[in-house]
Design an enzyme around this catalytic site. Structure first.
Site, PDB file in Angstrom:
ATOM      1  N   ASN A  78       1.010  -1.152  -0.282  1.00 18.93           N
ATOM      2  CA  ASN A  78      -0.234   0.508  -0.026  1.00 18.93           C
ATOM      3  C   ASN A  78       1.125   1.231  -0.116  1.00 18.93           C
ATOM      4  O   ASN A  78       1.872   1.218   0.248  1.00 18.93           O
ATOM      5  CB  ASN A  78      -0.563  -0.103   1.616  1.00 18.93           C
ATOM      6  CG  ASN A  78      -2.393  -0.140   0.698  1.00 18.93           C
ATOM      7  OD1 ASN A  78      -2.258   1.595  -0.116  1.00 18.93           O
ATOM      8  ND2 ASN A  78      -3.250   0.133   1.559  1.00 18.93           N
ATOM      9  N   HIS A 108      23.964   3.493  11.717  1.00 18.28           N
ATOM     10  CA  HIS A 108      24.722   4.237  11.733  1.00 18.28           C
ATOM     11  C   HIS A 108      25.678   4.389  13.018  1.00 18.28           C
ATOM     12  O   HIS A 108      24.967   2.961  14.162  1.00 18.28           O
ATOM     13  CB  HIS A 108      24.447   5.620  12.497  1.00 18.28           C
ATOM     14  CG  HIS A 108      24.155   6.763  10.968  1.00 18.28           C
ATOM     15  ND1 HIS A 108      24.822   6.948   9.523  1.00 18.28           N
ATOM     16  CD2 HIS A 108      22.688   6.465  10.463  1.00 18.28           C
ATOM     17  CE1 HIS A 108      23.968   6.797   8.945  1.00 18.28           C
ATOM     18  NE2 HIS A 108      22.382   6.909   9.101  1.00 18.28           N
ATOM     19  N   ALA A 153       0.197  -3.921  13.046  1.00 23.66           N
ATOM     20  CA  ALA A 153       0.438  -2.304  13.252  1.00 23.66           C
ATOM     21  C   ALA A 153       1.094  -1.670  14.137  1.00 23.66           C
ATOM     22  O   ALA A 153       1.057  -1.886  15.445  1.00 23.66           O
ATOM     23  CB  ALA A 153      -0.792  -2.044  12.844  1.00 23.66           C
TER      24      ALA A 153
END
Length: 178
Positions: A78, A108, A153
Site C-alpha cells: 500500500n 549508523h 500495526a
C-alpha cells in the site's frame, strides 16, 4: 556496503550516482496516474533488482538503490513504502504490506567519531512467504521474518521473527502461533 562493513555513502561517487538514478525513477513512478498500470509496472521492473511475478506498489514509493530489492510472486504494498536497500531486501511470495511501512537495512555507528565521518553500515532484511505486515511497521537492519507471519500495526521489528506466528509490539515479539 554489501559485506556489512562500514562505508561512506555520501563520499562514494558511484553510490551517489546509483541513488540519483534510482530516485529519478522513483520520482517518475510516483508521478504516474494510477490508471497507467502498464507504465507503472515497467518502471517498477526498472527499479527493482528482481521481480518473480505479479506485483503492485501503490504510490508513493521510495528506495535508495532498487537493485538490492527482490520480490516474489504476488507482492502488494500500500501507500508510502520506503526501502533503504543498502543491503539486500528480499520478499517472498504472497507478501502484503499495509501503508506507511519502512524496511531499513542501513544504520549508523554508535561511535561518535565514525558517525561524524558519515560512515554507515547495512545488513540484509529477508521476509518469507505468506507474510502480512500491518500499517506503520518498521523493520530494522539484519532482520529475518519467517513464512506465514502476521506483523501487527505499529510494530518495530528489531530481531528475527519465527515462521507461523503473529507478532507485534515495540520491540516486536511473537504472541501467538498460527
Amino acid at each position: 556496503m554489501l559485506r556489512g562493513e562500514l562505508y561512506d555513502a555520501n563520499g562514494d561517487p558511484t553510490l551517489i550516482e546509483d541513488r540519483r538514478k534510482c530516485k529519478e525513477l522513483c520520482h517518475d513512478y510516483n508521478q504516474l496516474r494510477p490508471s497507467q498500470t502498464e507504465e507503472r509496472n515497467l518502471i517498477l521492473r526498472q527499479i527493482l533488482g528482481e521481480v518473480k511475478g505479479n506485483l503492485l506498489i501503490e504510490q508513493p514509493f521510495h528506495c535508495d538503490y532498487g537493485y538490492n530489492i527482490r520480490v516474489g510472486n504476488n507482492f502488494y504494498s500500500n501507500h508510502n513504502l520506503v526501502i533503504l536497500d543498502c543491503a539486500p531486501v528480499t520478499f517472498g511470495d504472497n507478501v502484503f504490506i499495509a501503508p506507511n511501512c519502512g524496511f531499513y537495512t542501513a544504520g549508523h555507528p554508535l561511535d561518535v567519531v565514525e558517525r561524524r565521518e558519515g560512515l554507515e553500515y547495512a545488513f540484509p532484511i529477508t521476509i518469507g512467504n505468506d507474510v502480512w505486515i500491518g500499517a506503520q511497521v518498521c523493520v530494522l537492519p539484519g532482520v529475518t521474518i519467517g513464512d506465514n507471519v502476521v506483523i501487527g500495526a505499529g510494530s518495530v521489528v528489531t530481531h528475527d521473527i519465527p515462521s507461523n506466528t503473529v507478532a507485534f509490539g515495540n520491540p516486536c515479539r511473537p504472541h501467538k502461533n498460527l
